[in-house]
Design a protein around this motif. Sequence first.
Motif, PDB file in Angstrom:
ATOM      1  N   LYS A 139       0.876  -1.195   0.009  1.00 31.19           N
ATOM      2  CA  LYS A 139       0.086  -0.082   0.060  1.00 31.19           C
ATOM      3  C   LYS A 139       0.985   1.197  -0.002  1.00 31.19           C
ATOM      4  N   THR A 140       0.155   2.220  -0.427  1.00 31.51           N
ATOM      5  CA  THR A 140       0.895   3.606  -0.366  1.00 31.51           C
ATOM      6  C   THR A 140       0.178   4.234   0.486  1.00 31.51           C
ATOM      7  N   ILE A 141       0.821   4.827   1.652  1.00 29.66           N
ATOM      8  CA  ILE A 141       0.288   5.759   2.690  1.00 29.66           C
ATOM      9  C   ILE A 141       0.628   7.093   2.925  1.00 29.66           C
ATOM     10  N   GLU A 142      -0.138   8.013   2.879  1.00 25.53           N
ATOM     11  CA  GLU A 142       0.284   9.357   3.273  1.00 25.53           C
ATOM     12  C   GLU A 142      -0.270   9.921   4.628  1.00 25.53           C
ATOM     13  N   GLU A 143       0.519   9.985   5.497  1.00 27.43           N
ATOM     14  CA  GLU A 143       0.073  10.300   6.668  1.00 27.43           C
ATOM     15  C   GLU A 143      -0.048  11.925   6.825  1.00 27.43           C
ATOM     16  N   GLY A 144       0.418  12.658   6.041  1.00 26.87           N
ATOM     17  CA  GLY A 144       0.326  14.223   6.143  1.00 26.87           C
ATOM     18  C   GLY A 144       0.673  14.870   7.490  1.00 26.87           C
ATOM     19  N   ARG A 145      -0.431  15.733   8.006  1.00 26.38           N
ATOM     20  CA  ARG A 145       0.262  16.767   9.156  1.00 26.38           C
ATOM     21  C   ARG A 145      -0.145  15.794  10.478  1.00 26.38           C
ATOM     22  N   CYS A 146       1.386  15.722  11.221  1.00 26.71           N
ATOM     23  CA  CYS A 146       1.206  14.803  12.326  1.00 26.71           C
ATOM     24  C   CYS A 146       2.245  15.376  13.498  1.00 26.71           C
ATOM     25  N   VAL A 147       1.788  15.018  14.694  1.00 26.16           N
ATOM     26  CA  VAL A 147       2.671  15.402  15.804  1.00 26.16           C
ATOM     27  C   VAL A 147       3.374  14.100  16.334  1.00 26.16           C
ATOM     28  N   GLN A 148       4.644  14.384  16.414  1.00 21.84           N
ATOM     29  CA  GLN A 148       5.630  13.080  16.854  1.00 21.84           C
ATOM     30  C   GLN A 148       6.653  13.521  17.824  1.00 21.84           C
ATOM     31  N   MET A 149       7.137  12.460  18.470  1.00 20.09           N
ATOM     32  CA  MET A 149       8.238  12.738  19.387  1.00 20.09           C
ATOM     33  C   MET A 149       8.775  11.480  19.805  1.00 20.09           C
ATOM     34  N   LEU A 150      10.062  11.303  20.219  1.00 15.24           N
ATOM     35  CA  LEU A 150      10.734  10.210  20.555  1.00 15.24           C
ATOM     36  C   LEU A 150      10.474  10.026  22.009  1.00 15.24           C
ATOM     37  N   HIS A 151       9.946   8.508  22.307  1.00 15.31           N
ATOM     38  CA  HIS A 151       9.596   8.127  23.411  1.00 15.31           C
ATOM     39  C   HIS A 151      10.918   7.094  23.969  1.00 15.31           C
ATOM     40  N   LEU A 152      11.463   7.257  25.043  1.00 13.68           N
ATOM     41  CA  LEU A 152      12.354   6.506  25.503  1.00 13.68           C
ATOM     42  C   LEU A 152      12.066   5.785  26.888  1.00 13.68           C
ATOM     43  N   GLY A 153      12.554   4.666  26.601  1.00 13.04           N
ATOM     44  CA  GLY A 153      12.063   3.481  27.643  1.00 13.04           C
ATOM     45  C   GLY A 153      10.748   2.546  27.422  1.00 13.04           C
ATOM     46  N   SER A 154      10.317   1.816  28.589  1.00 12.82           N
ATOM     47  CA  SER A 154       9.095   0.968  28.250  1.00 12.82           C
ATOM     48  C   SER A 154       8.061   1.417  27.549  1.00 12.82           C
ATOM     49  N   TYR A 155       7.645   0.289  26.601  1.00 16.16           N
ATOM     50  CA  TYR A 155       6.387   0.807  25.910  1.00 16.16           C
ATOM     51  C   TYR A 155       5.198   0.878  26.904  1.00 16.16           C
ATOM     52  N   ASP A 156       5.364   0.474  27.927  1.00 14.96           N
ATOM     53  CA  ASP A 156       4.092   0.535  29.029  1.00 14.96           C
ATOM     54  C   ASP A 156       4.219   2.042  29.527  1.00 14.96           C
ATOM     55  N   ASP A 157       5.057   2.756  29.265  1.00 10.61           N
ATOM     56  CA  ASP A 157       5.041   4.196  29.801  1.00 10.61           C
ATOM     57  C   ASP A 157       5.063   4.860  28.685  1.00 10.61           C
ATOM     58  N   GLU A 158       4.316   4.569  27.447  1.00 15.02           N
ATOM     59  CA  GLU A 158       4.060   5.506  26.530  1.00 15.02           C
ATOM     60  C   GLU A 158       2.847   6.544  26.908  1.00 15.02           C
ATOM     61  N   PRO A 159       2.044   6.081  27.677  1.00  9.25           N
ATOM     62  CA  PRO A 159       0.963   7.069  27.884  1.00  9.25           C
ATOM     63  C   PRO A 159       1.727   8.543  28.699  1.00  9.25           C
ATOM     64  N   ILE A 160       2.745   8.357  29.017  1.00  6.45           N
ATOM     65  CA  ILE A 160       3.402   9.677  29.673  1.00  6.45           C
ATOM     66  C   ILE A 160       3.867  10.527  28.653  1.00  6.45           C
ATOM     67  N   SER A 161       4.424   9.921  27.578  1.00  6.67           N
ATOM     68  CA  SER A 161       4.821  10.615  26.443  1.00  6.67           C
ATOM     69  C   SER A 161       3.493  11.192  25.517  1.00  6.67           C
ATOM     70  N   PHE A 162       2.599  10.364  25.435  1.00  7.26           N
ATOM     71  CA  PHE A 162       1.186  10.791  24.634  1.00  7.26           C
ATOM     72  C   PHE A 162       0.457  11.991  25.584  1.00  7.26           C
ATOM     73  N   GLU A 163       0.530  11.920  26.916  1.00  7.35           N
ATOM     74  CA  GLU A 163       0.124  13.446  27.657  1.00  7.35           C
ATOM     75  C   GLU A 163       0.748  14.547  27.056  1.00  7.35           C
ATOM     76  N   ILE A 164       2.145  14.192  27.149  1.00  7.03           N
ATOM     77  CA  ILE A 164       3.100  15.430  26.703  1.00  7.03           C
ATOM     78  C   ILE A 164       2.541  16.014  25.328  1.00  7.03           C
ATOM     79  N   MET A 165       2.335  15.099  24.215  1.00  7.90           N
ATOM     80  CA  MET A 165       2.060  15.391  22.885  1.00  7.90           C
ATOM     81  C   MET A 165       0.692  16.046  22.891  1.00  7.90           C
ATOM     82  N   LYS A 166      -0.305  15.445  23.985  1.00  8.04           N
ATOM     83  CA  LYS A 166      -1.796  16.117  24.028  1.00  8.04           C
ATOM     84  C   LYS A 166      -1.592  17.591  24.645  1.00  8.04           C
ATOM     85  N   GLN A 167      -0.693  18.002  25.199  1.00 14.21           N
ATOM     86  CA  GLN A 167      -0.310  19.317  25.780  1.00 14.21           C
ATOM     87  C   GLN A 167       0.015  20.175  24.807  1.00 14.21           C
ATOM     88  N   PHE A 168       0.899  19.587  24.038  1.00 16.80           N
ATOM     89  CA  PHE A 168       1.666  20.413  22.952  1.00 16.80           C
ATOM     90  C   PHE A 168       0.402  20.587  21.858  1.00 16.80           C
TER      91      PHE A 168
END
Length: 206
Positions: A139-168
């Motif tokens: 498939k060809t996929i175009e994501e377009g406009r996105c917010v991204q960041m690098l998460h360091l550490g456990s996958y289980d701690d991703e909600p912490i990074s998502f909260e930071i992205m939410k505030q951004f």
Amino acid sequence: MKKEWRKHEKEIYLPKNKPELVEIPSFNYFMIKGKGNPNEETFGEYIAVLYSLSYGTRMSYKWRNPPQNYYEYTVYPLEGVWDIADKSKYIPGVVDKDNLAFELMIRQPSFVTETFANQLIELTKQKKPHRLLEEVEFKTIEEGRCVQMLHLGSYDDEPISFEIMKQFCIQNDLKRISMKHREIYLSDFRKTKTENLKTVLRFKVQ
């Protein structure tokens, strides 16, 4: 010159560990869909099938009739788009891994066409047969406009990074389009200590 995503596409694959707004163009992928807990042993089969095809593409210059415009490159990292399988069972703030739906994928270089992709899948069925090859899509996929960041550490701690992205997003008047999100796995979880795992987190915004 060998194309290496770590060197030549840093803005897409190597963000800083703070949110940023990016525009992601269209790319071609081998991808496969599934449901369930990623900690289950069968999850690894999905990954293995995608890498089998991706390394098949990488070595296709050895074919009797190699693909046109082939160039040397580094195989791209595994990516996953995650969603809730049964939204009626979703409880905000609670991650039920058994109720996850995923689309795993690996980007392919620009010389890969649909014809070549289909040819490679059929060839792989003969050389390295696996039931999941029947479910692979190109498939060809175009994501377009996105917010991204690098998460360091456990996958289980991703909600912490998502909260930071939410505030951004709140601070920059951006709206998340859906609960789907993309993860790009820069580390091999089988060989990397949990605290050293590096994962790009990304979701679409408007």
